[in-house]
Design a protein around this motif. Structure first.
Motif, PDB file in Angstrom:
ATOM      1  N   GLY A 276      57.079  62.928  75.574  1.00 49.31           N
ATOM      2  CA  GLY A 276      56.234  64.022  75.095  1.00 49.31           C
ATOM      3  C   GLY A 276      56.226  64.100  73.575  1.00 49.31           C
ATOM      4  O   GLY A 276      55.183  64.262  72.936  1.00 49.31           O
ATOM      5  N   ARG A 277      57.408  63.962  72.984  1.00 44.71           N
ATOM      6  CA  ARG A 277      57.474  63.997  71.512  1.00 44.71           C
ATOM      7  C   ARG A 277      56.752  62.800  70.903  1.00 44.71           C
ATOM      8  O   ARG A 277      56.026  62.931  69.905  1.00 44.71           O
ATOM      9  N   ALA A 278      56.943  61.640  71.515  1.00 43.07           N
ATOM     10  CA  ALA A 278      56.281  60.440  70.984  1.00 43.07           C
ATOM     11  C   ALA A 278      54.763  60.542  71.126  1.00 43.07           C
ATOM     12  O   ALA A 278      54.014  60.098  70.248  1.00 43.07           O
ATOM     13  N   LEU A 279      54.310  61.151  72.226  1.00 45.72           N
ATOM     14  CA  LEU A 279      52.861  61.341  72.398  1.00 45.72           C
ATOM     15  C   LEU A 279      52.324  62.321  71.357  1.00 45.72           C
ATOM     16  O   LEU A 279      51.205  62.162  70.845  1.00 45.72           O
ATOM     17  N   ALA A 280      53.128  63.314  71.030  1.00 46.04           N
ATOM     18  CA  ALA A 280      52.716  64.254  69.978  1.00 46.04           C
ATOM     19  C   ALA A 280      52.548  63.508  68.655  1.00 46.04           C
ATOM     20  O   ALA A 280      51.602  63.765  67.893  1.00 46.04           O
ATOM     21  N   ASP A 281      53.441  62.559  68.392  1.00 45.18           N
ATOM     22  CA  ASP A 281      53.322  61.750  67.166  1.00 45.18           C
ATOM     23  C   ASP A 281      52.028  60.929  67.189  1.00 45.18           C
ATOM     24  O   ASP A 281      51.327  60.832  66.175  1.00 45.18           O
ATOM     25  N   LEU A 282      51.744  60.326  68.345  1.00 41.82           N
ATOM     26  CA  LEU A 282      50.506  59.539  68.448  1.00 41.82           C
ATOM     27  C   LEU A 282      49.284  60.421  68.213  1.00 41.82           C
ATOM     28  O   LEU A 282      48.320  60.018  67.555  1.00 41.82           O
ATOM     29  N   ALA A 283      49.331  61.607  68.771  1.00 39.70           N
ATOM     30  CA  ALA A 283      48.203  62.527  68.592  1.00 39.70           C
ATOM     31  C   ALA A 283      48.019  62.864  67.116  1.00 39.70           C
ATOM     32  O   ALA A 283      46.908  62.812  66.583  1.00 39.70           O
ATOM     33  N   ARG A 284      49.118  63.199  66.454  1.00 37.18           N
ATOM     34  CA  ARG A 284      49.008  63.560  65.029  1.00 37.18           C
ATOM     35  C   ARG A 284      48.439  62.406  64.216  1.00 37.18           C
ATOM     36  O   ARG A 284      47.647  62.606  63.300  1.00 37.18           O
ATOM     37  N   LYS A 285      48.855  61.212  64.561  1.00 41.19           N
ATOM     38  CA  LYS A 285      48.439  60.058  63.767  1.00 41.19           C
ATOM     39  C   LYS A 285      46.990  59.651  64.045  1.00 41.19           C
ATOM     40  O   LYS A 285      46.247  59.321  63.130  1.00 41.19           O
ATOM     41  N   TYR A 286      46.591  59.704  65.329  1.00 37.77           N
ATOM     42  CA  TYR A 286      45.307  59.096  65.671  1.00 37.77           C
ATOM     43  C   TYR A 286      44.221  60.061  66.150  1.00 37.77           C
ATOM     44  O   TYR A 286      43.042  59.793  65.979  1.00 37.77           O
ATOM     45  N   THR A 287      44.602  61.130  66.820  1.00 38.52           N
ATOM     46  CA  THR A 287      43.566  61.921  67.491  1.00 38.52           C
ATOM     47  C   THR A 287      43.547  63.395  67.112  1.00 38.52           C
ATOM     48  O   THR A 287      42.601  64.102  67.463  1.00 38.52           O
ATOM     49  N   GLY A 288      44.584  63.887  66.475  1.00 41.30           N
ATOM     50  CA  GLY A 288      44.650  65.318  66.195  1.00 41.30           C
ATOM     51  C   GLY A 288      45.015  66.098  67.448  1.00 41.30           C
ATOM     52  O   GLY A 288      45.411  65.531  68.473  1.00 41.30           O
ATOM     53  N   ASP A 289      44.858  67.420  67.343  1.00 41.31           N
ATOM     54  CA  ASP A 289      45.260  68.294  68.450  1.00 41.31           C
ATOM     55  C   ASP A 289      44.204  68.297  69.545  1.00 41.31           C
ATOM     56  O   ASP A 289      43.526  69.301  69.783  1.00 41.31           O
TER      57      ASP A 289
ATOM     58  N   VAL B 201      42.940  67.151  85.788  1.00 39.29           N
ATOM     59  CA  VAL B 201      43.156  67.520  87.192  1.00 39.29           C
ATOM     60  C   VAL B 201      43.655  66.332  88.008  1.00 39.29           C
ATOM     61  O   VAL B 201      44.069  66.499  89.151  1.00 39.29           O
ATOM     62  N   GLU B 202      43.607  65.143  87.438  1.00 39.46           N
ATOM     63  CA  GLU B 202      44.181  63.989  88.123  1.00 39.46           C
ATOM     64  C   GLU B 202      45.584  63.694  87.601  1.00 39.46           C
ATOM     65  O   GLU B 202      46.091  62.578  87.734  1.00 39.46           O
ATOM     66  N   GLN B 203      46.192  64.711  87.015  1.00 39.01           N
ATOM     67  CA  GLN B 203      47.591  64.677  86.589  1.00 39.01           C
ATOM     68  C   GLN B 203      47.869  63.618  85.528  1.00 39.01           C
ATOM     69  O   GLN B 203      48.895  62.947  85.558  1.00 39.01           O
ATOM     70  N   ASN B 204      46.911  63.463  84.636  1.00 44.29           N
ATOM     71  CA  ASN B 204      47.091  62.567  83.496  1.00 44.29           C
ATOM     72  C   ASN B 204      46.944  63.368  82.211  1.00 44.29           C
ATOM     73  O   ASN B 204      46.696  64.575  82.242  1.00 44.29           O
ATOM     74  N   LEU B 205      47.064  62.670  81.079  1.00 45.02           N
ATOM     75  CA  LEU B 205      46.779  63.272  79.778  1.00 45.02           C
ATOM     76  C   LEU B 205      45.648  62.497  79.124  1.00 45.02           C
ATOM     77  O   LEU B 205      45.658  61.262  79.143  1.00 45.02           O
ATOM     78  N   THR B 206      44.678  63.209  78.581  1.00 47.18           N
ATOM     79  CA  THR B 206      43.591  62.550  77.870  1.00 47.18           C
ATOM     80  C   THR B 206      43.686  62.899  76.386  1.00 47.18           C
ATOM     81  O   THR B 206      43.841  64.068  76.028  1.00 47.18           O
ATOM     82  N   PHE B 207      43.608  61.861  75.563  1.00 50.40           N
ATOM     83  CA  PHE B 207      43.605  62.039  74.099  1.00 50.40           C
ATOM     84  C   PHE B 207      42.191  61.756  73.621  1.00 50.40           C
ATOM     85  O   PHE B 207      41.699  60.635  73.756  1.00 50.40           O
ATOM     86  N   ARG B 208      41.543  62.775  73.087  1.00 50.07           N
ATOM     87  CA  ARG B 208      40.156  62.626  72.663  1.00 50.07           C
ATOM     88  C   ARG B 208      40.110  62.289  71.167  1.00 50.07           C
ATOM     89  O   ARG B 208      41.076  62.403  70.474  1.00 50.07           O
ATOM     90  N   TRP B 209      38.959  61.881  70.724  1.00 50.14           N
ATOM     91  CA  TRP B 209      38.707  61.597  69.311  1.00 50.14           C
ATOM     92  C   TRP B 209      39.534  60.432  68.789  1.00 50.14           C
ATOM     93  O   TRP B 209      39.998  60.435  67.652  1.00 50.14           O
ATOM     94  N   LEU B 210      39.707  59.432  69.624  1.00 48.58           N
ATOM     95  CA  LEU B 210      40.377  58.207  69.179  1.00 48.58           C
ATOM     96  C   LEU B 210      39.316  57.278  68.589  1.00 48.58           C
ATOM     97  O   LEU B 210      38.374  56.876  69.284  1.00 48.58           O
TER      98      LEU B 210
END
Lengths: 747, 187
Positions: free
Chosen positions: A377-390, A396-405
């Motif tokens: 979770g922490r590492a994904l937060a780092d990826l978000a900050r670096k590449y996609t923002g908040d 609903v399919e129990q995944n995480l989607t990172f938008r604006w990549l």
């Protein structure tokens, strides 16, 4: 610092701080035994503090039920709920949207208060398990400090408002539904008009009609974005739901202008609070109210309620700034490098979706069974900050989607996932299954849905590259019981946990549900083909997919194939694996996936006396199953009236078998069977499900009272068959209880 | 307030481990009350999560993980409730429970497991009372050295690991090469 309350200070919004303080006070009062059990239970549920399996202080260790000697003694946190027993915290994540900071705090709580695992649910919540109730207030404070509340995550209230994870970036949306989902979340949270419901109330938003992401058709209230004559609005549906009897929502308004959305939701809430069932929990969802009064009358009631509402500036205030929820990319757009490595390309095939905004993509991080660790979770937060923002969204399919990549960063983002071992490909394919918690942690679980999906995932991942694309594209979903939290009704191949009595022992099974439709917001639900022992489900999946590949016509889709050949054919396919071997031959069938404990309760008698009684009742239950199958065939053949009658007949047959099992003389006609069933099984509560109580018996009594099968339409027939299926499951369960009681009495 | 949520991890000597084999073992521990002074509740199987908590024996006072974080399998003892004793005794107790669990696992014939004693990871899951920083390290270092020496004999070498957003953690090079049984016998 001595407390989180001091440490966080004014970082906790004042109102949330007050609410948490109040809850903490209620905990203290309960510890002093100054609060009623039921009141405290509903209080904590409305704060997202939920029960968990074994919280009654009892657990079967495989050799019999044992008491868990918690140090709290007889202190409880609800009826039959031991104070010290671990519970679950459900954390509402409105429309699944998470910031990097929120993900970090959630990860901290998973480490400090749970077992380091964060679990994404099928309604875009995050759940943490094995929580002690006394740690809940500080957890809530830490969540509140980053803008998260658990308020009304459980209980008879408005649950998490869900929406497409691609809202705002989707190519097919009419417009971004995020600000509307956000507005309704804030408007209804704690609203006085939603505090007196008989049951929970779920709301979903979709940006378009065709794609599945919003799944509005199985929600209590659903809104699909539309633009009419240049004006924004929603097609609003009401009274949908999965649960024991899945119902498609009805259209409440073909076009509700955007400024009318919140008052319409308020009016619906008031009607539900006023007229919804309050006594019988089993019939308290709004779908039953809509069915009872009819959609036209319901519309009228809502319109009258709307007329009388006092104007509220919040209804339209949010419209002044619909961009308040917009996300800002942190990188410039760009193209994916043409020399991207093969591993990336394989991942990108299903896990990377181009956005409406040129040069940007949404990346799906597939989570095995919806789980990820605090460290991840922490590492994904780092990826978000670096590449996609908040821009993270739980799906609903129990995944995480990172938008604006940005396409330029796509390979680097993928490499980051590889380093975390989170770059599993195949999002939305057969290996990306969803599952409710099932018997792992849920109090209502019948079979190990997570164990099953874990096993299927492991097997299918090994052969993923060899799968025919048509099979790889299938969606599979599992629920541990009829409550359908795994959303199995809307899967190509769905599973729902049931148990069967075989040779005096219980065997975990799953009913296989075929023909559900995920697309078009889950437009249609599947029907049960038959129950298969849990340990044979992988074989069942092989048989079903092989049968499809061998017999399909051209590029015929799975759904088209099922519609053409019918479920009867699949019953023949599955017949050879529906009967488990005797225990002595293979005891592995008598325990569930991922759980070595014997599924059966060890003290069930298998003596001669039971042996004489068992065959008749089992025969009757089997005959009922056959009648139900025939009724399902009739429905497929377009004979709705015959199908409804068949469903009723199956219930009567099962009821008769149980009545005779009690050594009560009964005639062959339905009136006599139902009368005796009511006297000897319903009124005595022998037929009552431990959790659903008299719900399933009521299906028979209600249908017997109606007796208008010949006029049934498809929807009524479909519902009748669903209810008959559940009645039969309850009949099996009742028979098991009777057998156990007889064995105990014999001893 | 004094932190009590201590975690102690000892690594396996061989790298690989078949996590699914732990599930029946932990169920059997519950059934036969293998950790007699603790209430054991259930088993949580997270073998499907890469670098995750593995298989967890959930208890009331503590959890026991066969954890595979960082792809380094090991037994992770995790205290969840308060400890009735002083600071030093709390750390000693955590080490002792971790070592006892390792000894029990080594005795399981179905597992073929052996734990190394040359390295121990110590963590405190309490960011309020034990943030991952120099002050916490200074407060814990003497106690950790004392406990390590008491169990493993040699003078240990300690290193604080992780960043301030992670839980306070110390990697202890114990200087020992003996068995888990040796360590328990020494204390």
């Amino acid at each position: 610092m001595t407390s989180w309350k001091e440490q966080l200070g004014d970082r906790i919004p004042e109102q949330l701080a007050g609410e948490v303080d109040l809850f903490e006070g209620q905990i203290e009062l309960k510890k002093q035994r100054k609060l009623d059990d039921k009141i405290f239970a509903e209080t904590r549920l409305r704060r997202g503090v939920y029960g968990q399996r074994y919280d009654n202080g009892l657990r079967d260790d495989g050799t019999g039920q044992k008491t868990l000697a918690f140090p709290c003694g007889d202190l409880t946190k609800g009826p039959d709920t031991v104070w010290d027993a671990p519970g679950m915290m459900r954390i509402k994540i409105p429309f699944g949207k998470l910031t990097a900071k929120q993900l970090e705090v959630l990860s901290e709580l998973a480490e400090e208060n749970s077992d380091s695992i964060l679990h994404v649910t099928t309604r875009q919540d995050i759940q943490l398990h094995f929580i002690h109730i006394e740690e809940a207030p500080d957890m809530m404070r830490r969540l509140a400090s980053v803008g998260i509340t658990t308020r009304e995550a459980c209980g008879n209230s408005v649950r998490n408002v869900t929406a497409c994870e691609y809202a705002g970036v989707c190519k097919t949306q009419a417009f971004d539904v995020t600000p509307y989902a956000n507005a309704i979340t804030k408007f209804l949270l704690g609203h006085p008009d939603v505090q007196d419901f008989g049951r929970k109330f779920k709301i979903a938003f979709s940006g378009c009609e065709d794609n599945p992401c919003g799944l509005v058709t199985f929600h209590d209230l659903g809104a699909v974005a539309h633009v009419r004559d240049g004006k924004r609005g929603f097609r609003v549906v009401v009274g949908g739901g999965l649960g024991a009897v899945p119902v498609q929502a009805k259209v409440l308004a073909e076009f509700c202008p955007e400024e009318e959305l919140l008052p319409l939701a308020q009016a619906v809430s008031r009607v539900f609070a006023r007229l919804g069932e309050k006594q019988s929990r089993a019939r308290a969802r709004i779908k039953f109210l809509v069915q009872k009064v009819g959609i036209d009358e319901f519309k009228k009631l809502v319109a009258e309620e709307r007329e009388g509402l006092r104007p509220d500036e919040r209804w339209t205030a949010f419209l002044d700034d619909l961009h308040a929820t917009d996300e800002k990319p942190v990188r410039d757009p760009g193209a994916i490098p043409s020399d991207a490595p093969a591993g990336f390309r394989a991942w990108a095939e299903h896990n990377l979706k181009p956005q409406a905004q040129e040069g940007y993509y949404s990346a799906i991080v597939t989570l095995p069974l919806g789980d990820f660790t605090a460290t991840q979770g922490r590492a994904l937060a780092d990826l978000a900050r670096k590449y996609t923002g908040d821009s993270i969204r739980c799906t609903v399919e129990q995944n995480l989607t990172f938008r604006w990549l940005s396409g330029v960063d796509a390979v680097a983002f993928y490499d980051g996932l590889v380093a975390l071992q989170m770059a599993a490909a195949g999002a939305g394919t057969i290996t990306d299954m969803t599952s409710c918690p099932g018997t792992d942690t849920c109090k209502l679980g019948i079979s190990a849905s997570r164990g099953l999906t874990g096993e299927l995932r492991k097997r299918l991942t090994l052969v993923e590259g060899e799968l025919d694309p048509a099979v790889r594209a299938l969606r599979m979903k599992a629920s541990g019981c009829f409550n359908s939290c795994g959303q199995h009704h809307a899967a190509d191949i769905g599973f729902t946990g049931v148990s069967r009595q075989v040779g005096g022992r219980k065997v975990p099974h799953f009913n296989i549900v075929l023909g559900g439709q995920w697309t078009e917001n889950a437009k249609s639900y599947g029907l049960v083909v038959g129950a298969v022992p849990s340990k044979n489900i992988p074989k069942a999946v092989d048989l079903i997919t092989q049968h499809y590949l061998t017999n399909r016509e051209g590029e015929e889709s799975f759904q088209a194939f099922i519609a053409r050949v019918g479920k009867r054919e699949f019953r023949k396919v599955l017949a050879p694996i529906q009967k488990p071997p005797p225990y002595e031959e293979d005891p592995s069938y008598y325990s569930d996936w991922g759980n070595p404990r014997e599924y059966t309760i060890g003290d069930i008698g298998v003596g001669e006396c039971a042996g004489e009684i068992v065959p008749f009742v089992e025969f009757g239950l089997q005959q009922a199953e056959q009648q139900l199958h025939d009724a399902q065939d009739a429905l497929e053949a377009g004979q709705a009236g015959a199908a409804a009658l068949g469903g009723f007949t199956a219930m009567v047959t099962a009821a008769k078998a149980l009545v005779r099992h009690l050594e009560v003389q009964v005639k062959d006609d339905a009136d006599d069977v139902v009368a005796n069933f009511k006297t000897h099984l319903h009124d005595t509560t022998l037929f009552h499900d431990p959790f659903a109580k008299g719900k399933f018996a009521a299906y028979l009594l209600k249908m017997h009272g109606e007796q208008s099968y010949e006029n049934a339409n498809d929807e009524i027939a479909h519902r009748a068959l669903d209810e008959a299926q559940l009645f039969l499951e309850a009949a099996h369960a009742c028979y098991e209880r009777l057998t156990q009681a007889a064995a105990a009495a014999a001893e | 307030m004094q932190a009590t949520k201590f975690q102690v991890k000892l690594y396996t000597r061989a790298g690989g481990i078949e996590l699914e084999k732990l599930v029946p073992v932990f169920h059997e521990w519950i059934r036969n009350k293998k950790i007699s002074d603790e209430l054991l509740i259930d088993v949580a199987d997270y073998a499907h999560v890469p670098q995750g908590p593995g298989v967890v024996l959930i208890g009331h006072q503590s959890d026991y993980y066969l954890d595979v974080a960082d792809d380094r399998p090991g037994l992770l003892y995790s205290r969840k409730r308060g400890f009735d004793g002083d600071f030093q005794a709390g750390i000693d107790d955590a080490f002792q429970r971790a070592l006892r669990a390792c000894e029990l696992l080594e005795a399981e014939s179905s597992l073929d497991l052996e734990f190394a004693t040359d390295e121990v990871l110590f963590r405190v899951q309490d960011r309020l009372n034990a943030p991952n920083g120099d002050a916490t390290y200074a407060a814990y270092k003497p106690a950790l050295e004392q406990t390590s020496t008491a169990f493993f004999g040699a003078a240990p070498s300690l290193e604080r690991v992780g960043t301030e957003r992670e839980p306070f953690a110390v990697r202890i090079r114990t200087g020992a090469s003996g068995s888990v049984a040796d360590a328990l016998a020494k204390h």
